[in-house]
Design a protein around this motif. Structure first.
Motif, PDB file in Angstrom:
ATOM      1  N   ARG A   1       0.819  -1.205   0.000  1.00  0.00           N
ATOM      2  CA  ARG A   1       0.000   0.000   0.000  1.00  0.00           C
ATOM      3  C   ARG A   1       0.858   1.264   0.000  1.00  0.00           C
ATOM      4  N   SER A   2       1.965   1.272   0.728  1.00  0.00           N
ATOM      5  CA  SER A   2       2.817   2.464   0.774  1.00  0.00           C
ATOM      6  C   SER A   2       3.433   2.760  -0.591  1.00  0.00           C
ATOM      7  N   VAL A   3       3.800   1.714  -1.330  1.00  0.00           N
ATOM      8  CA  VAL A   3       4.368   1.918  -2.667  1.00  0.00           C
ATOM      9  C   VAL A   3       3.305   2.475  -3.608  1.00  0.00           C
ATOM     10  N   VAL A   4       2.109   1.916  -3.551  1.00  0.00           N
ATOM     11  CA  VAL A   4       1.013   2.395  -4.403  1.00  0.00           C
ATOM     12  C   VAL A   4       0.669   3.836  -4.067  1.00  0.00           C
ATOM     13  N   ARG A   5       0.648   4.163  -2.778  1.00  0.00           N
ATOM     14  CA  ARG A   5       0.346   5.530  -2.377  1.00  0.00           C
ATOM     15  C   ARG A   5       1.393   6.505  -2.909  1.00  0.00           C
ATOM     16  N   THR A   6       2.655   6.132  -2.837  1.00  0.00           N
ATOM     17  CA  THR A   6       3.727   6.998  -3.351  1.00  0.00           C
ATOM     18  C   THR A   6       3.593   7.205  -4.855  1.00  0.00           C
ATOM     19  N   LEU A   7       3.289   6.140  -5.588  1.00  0.00           N
ATOM     20  CA  LEU A   7       3.143   6.251  -7.033  1.00  0.00           C
ATOM     21  C   LEU A   7       1.943   7.117  -7.416  1.00  0.00           C
ATOM     22  N   LEU A   8       0.863   7.029  -6.646  1.00  0.00           N
ATOM     23  CA  LEU A   8      -0.324   7.819  -6.964  1.00  0.00           C
ATOM     24  C   LEU A   8      -0.127   9.289  -6.620  1.00  0.00           C
ATOM     25  N   ILE A   9       0.706   9.589  -5.640  1.00  0.00           N
ATOM     26  CA  ILE A   9       0.948  10.981  -5.264  1.00  0.00           C
ATOM     27  C   ILE A   9       1.906  11.667  -6.234  1.00  0.00           C
ATOM     28  N   THR A  10       2.754  10.896  -6.903  1.00  0.00           N
ATOM     29  CA  THR A  10       3.823  11.452  -7.738  1.00  0.00           C
ATOM     30  C   THR A  10       3.350  12.471  -8.770  1.00  0.00           C
ATOM     31  N   PRO A  11       2.242  12.272  -9.499  1.00  0.00           N
ATOM     32  CA  PRO A  11       1.845  13.271 -10.503  1.00  0.00           C
ATOM     33  C   PRO A  11       1.646  14.672  -9.942  1.00  0.00           C
ATOM     34  N   PHE A  12       1.202  14.788  -8.705  1.00  0.00           N
ATOM     35  CA  PHE A  12       0.988  16.108  -8.118  1.00  0.00           C
ATOM     36  C   PHE A  12       2.303  16.802  -7.797  1.00  0.00           C
ATOM     37  N   LEU A  13       3.380  16.038  -7.650  1.00  0.00           N
ATOM     38  CA  LEU A  13       4.680  16.610  -7.312  1.00  0.00           C
ATOM     39  C   LEU A  13       5.458  17.063  -8.544  1.00  0.00           C
TER      40      LEU A  13
END
Length: 315
Positions: free
Chosen positions: A122-134
């Motif tokens: 879940r932590s990896v998926v969360r990081t990947l999903l947040i990346t576009p906003f960064l």
């Protein structure tokens, strides 16, 4: 001989000074004093330029005609509202903002529900999903226009060619849709984070009570979770609308407002009038109208949000 008794006036007494009041005032000013430089700086860099913009909007000033500088009062405002290109840009701004915020919020809610569950990675998926906003907006626009939507070597056309669909020049045939795809991709993580914080803040005992009462997943979400998320959704819609309405990078780098002005919004059209048409008066009038409209909408939305917070606190 009669004498008139003159009633002596009572001696005037000064109002006693309350040392506690003076101390509280002095303490208040002592606490505000460090903030005064920041307040003065904010006024200088925001309000002074806005006042100058209002002054320029009342003048007919085109840099290509230096002798045209004259005071015309509200003529620029009348001209821009009669300008069909300005009305089209305003309509594009509304369309892009509403569509981006609504679609990004729906996708954000779905992704937040997914991340609210426990699963491996879940932590990896969360990081990947947040990346576009960064990613910076300019880099995001370049990514979508070159790597994804390019008619010759874009990834989207390569995927559609696998099922026999011919290549499409997305940014030319569907410019507004192309901009919306890039904006939704960038703003969905922001909505997801807000909704996810709301999901993790809700009381677990309420969800357990709903399950004990026999409520299914959909009823629990519709009647328990969704009302809890209302303030987070409203805040996300407000912040997203304020930022998306000022979109410039995606339009400039992906479509340049084209074909023609088909995908131009208000910020981009103001840029065209000011830096390509050198019309300072009309571009300033457009800027003033855009700022006032944004302030009105933001004020109305903030009142709705504060009202929902007050209602929640009262309950």
């Amino acid at each position: 001989m009669t004498t008139t008794a003159v009633k002596a006036r009572p001696a005037r007494r000064d109002k006693p000074v309350d040392p506690a009041t003076d101390f509280s005032r002095a303490e208040g000013w002592r606490r505000r004093a460090p903030l005064l430089p920041a307040l003065i700086f904010t006024v200088v860099v925001t309000q002074v330029p806005f006042i100058l913009t209002i002054w320029y909007s009342l003048r007919n000033w085109n840099l290509l005609r230096p002798d045209s500088d004259q005071f015309v009062f509200l003529k620029n405002y009348a001209d821009i509202f009669l300008n069909s290109t300005f009305r089209g840009a305003a309509l594009n701004s509304i369309l892009i903002t509403l569509a981006c915020v609504v679609v990004a919020m729906i996708l954000g809610i779905l992704l937040a529900i997914l991340l609210d569950r426990s699963f491996r990675g879940r932590s990896v998926v969360r990081t990947l999903l947040i990346t576009p906003f960064l990613i910076m907006p300019a880099a995001s626009a370049t990514l979508w226009s070159v790597s994804m939507l390019n008619p010759s070597f874009g990834l989207v056309n390569w995927l559609t060619s696998l099922v026999g669909i011919p290549a499409v020049d997305w940014t030319s045939k569907y410019p507004v849709l192309s901009i919306l795809i890039a904006l939704v991709w960038q703003w969905t993580p922001f909505m997801m984070l807000l909704v996810l914080s709301g999901l993790q803040a809700q009381a677990k005992d309420v969800l357990e009570a709903a399950q004990i009462d026999g409520a299914g997943w959909w009823k629990t979400f519709a009647f328990v979770t969704l009302p809890q998320l209302r303030r987070y959704i409203e805040l996300g819609v407000l912040l997203g609308a304020i930022y998306v309405v000022n979109t410039f990078d995606q339009i400039y780098l992906m479509t340049a407002g084209g074909p023609g002005t088909a995908s131009a919004n208000l910020p981009f059209y103001i840029y065209q009038r000011a830096f390509l048409g050198f019309d300072i008066g009309q571009s300033a009038a457009m800027g003033v109208v855009t700022v006032i409209a944004t302030i009105v909408i933001a004020t109305f939305a903030l009142r709705l949000i504060f009202r929902s917070f007050d209602t929640k606190d009262a309950l």
